[in-house]
Scaffold this motif. Sequence first.
Motif, PDB file in Angstrom:
ATOM      1  N   GLN A 206       0.840  -1.201   0.000  1.00  0.00           N
ATOM      2  CA  GLN A 206       0.000   0.000   0.000  1.00  0.00           C
ATOM      3  C   GLN A 206       0.872   1.245   0.000  1.00  0.00           C
ATOM      4  N   GLU A 207       0.478   2.241  -0.793  1.00  0.00           N
ATOM      5  CA  GLU A 207       1.286   3.451  -0.920  1.00  0.00           C
ATOM      6  C   GLU A 207       0.408   4.694  -0.924  1.00  0.00           C
ATOM      7  N   VAL A 208       0.937   5.762  -0.310  1.00  0.00           N
ATOM      8  CA  VAL A 208       0.316   7.079  -0.381  1.00  0.00           C
ATOM      9  C   VAL A 208       1.332   8.002  -1.036  1.00  0.00           C
ATOM     10  N   GLU A 209       1.179   8.215  -2.329  1.00  0.00           N
ATOM     11  CA  GLU A 209       2.164   9.003  -3.075  1.00  0.00           C
ATOM     12  C   GLU A 209       1.596   9.354  -4.439  1.00  0.00           C
ATOM     13  N   THR A 210       1.972  10.521  -4.950  1.00  0.00           N
ATOM     14  CA  THR A 210       1.538  10.933  -6.273  1.00  0.00           C
ATOM     15  C   THR A 210       2.172  10.060  -7.344  1.00  0.00           C
ATOM     16  N   GLY A 211       1.484   9.934  -8.467  1.00  0.00           N
ATOM     17  CA  GLY A 211       2.021   9.163  -9.584  1.00  0.00           C
ATOM     18  C   GLY A 211       2.674  10.046 -10.621  1.00  0.00           C
TER      19      GLY A 211
ATOM     20  N   LYS B   2       7.711  12.864   4.998  1.00  0.00           N
ATOM     21  CA  LYS B   2       7.000  12.020   5.962  1.00  0.00           C
ATOM     22  C   LYS B   2       6.269  10.887   5.258  1.00  0.00           C
ATOM     23  N   ASP B   3       5.651  11.189   4.112  1.00  0.00           N
ATOM     24  CA  ASP B   3       4.939  10.153   3.359  1.00  0.00           C
ATOM     25  C   ASP B   3       5.903   9.071   2.887  1.00  0.00           C
ATOM     26  N   PHE B   4       7.077   9.502   2.411  1.00  0.00           N
ATOM     27  CA  PHE B   4       8.069   8.527   1.950  1.00  0.00           C
ATOM     28  C   PHE B   4       8.511   7.645   3.111  1.00  0.00           C
ATOM     29  N   ALA B   5       8.780   8.277   4.257  1.00  0.00           N
ATOM     30  CA  ALA B   5       9.210   7.517   5.431  1.00  0.00           C
ATOM     31  C   ALA B   5       8.132   6.523   5.853  1.00  0.00           C
ATOM     32  N   ALA B   6       6.870   6.961   5.808  1.00  0.00           N
ATOM     33  CA  ALA B   6       5.764   6.076   6.194  1.00  0.00           C
ATOM     34  C   ALA B   6       5.635   4.900   5.240  1.00  0.00           C
TER      35      ALA B   6
END
Length: 222
Positions: A45-50, A168-172
């Motif tokens: 699962q990822e939270v990041e722009t494409g 923070k998103d990358f770290a998460a």
Amino acid sequence: MKRAVAYVRVSTAKQGKSGLGLEAQRVGIAKFAEAEGLELIAEFQEVETGKGADALNKRPQLAAALSEAKRNDCAVVVAKLDRLSRDVAFISALMAKRTPFIVAELGADVSPFMLHIYAAVAEQERAMISQRTKDALAAVKARGVRLGNPRIRQAQEAAAERRTAIAKDFAANVLPIIREIQATGASMRKTAAALNARGIPTARGGTWAATQISDILKRSAV
């Protein structure tokens, strides 16, 4: 029964917290897997722009999904093509990694050529939306309306907050992978080596070192 790895993604932290976008993707993938007789052996699962040429570097969970699929000689399944990207070059780069991926919405038998076509259409649609926005702004400017942000300081502060949020998103996203590796008793140096071996880049697209693992763990403890 054939195996597969599931990958789900949303673009913003707000979407990630709501869980609605992720859950819809999971349902779509689960229904597809059942219909096709696939066993889902893992989910990433990822939270990041494409968006962006460096999009793959900013998505450690996708890199981990590709690595897991390669290790198990199976495909990565996504609900929709845009959960990977709307960028043709990005899709081509994924294909070059020789790990197959399946788009549930399009079906299991879609050829790589057709995936390129679908990606090209999505990319063109995004470009047209961007151009319409630019045209609208140009028309407003032509009428004498002043554009831009007069609150420069606030804009700079917002940009700094955005950079912090991205970090923070990358770290998460990468933290669960680090913890999984360290659960085997690996040191920080060996954890960095394992991430590099899996093809998971740092936030800036480089290779991992023990100090960067330490930074991620410290950030998670704050």
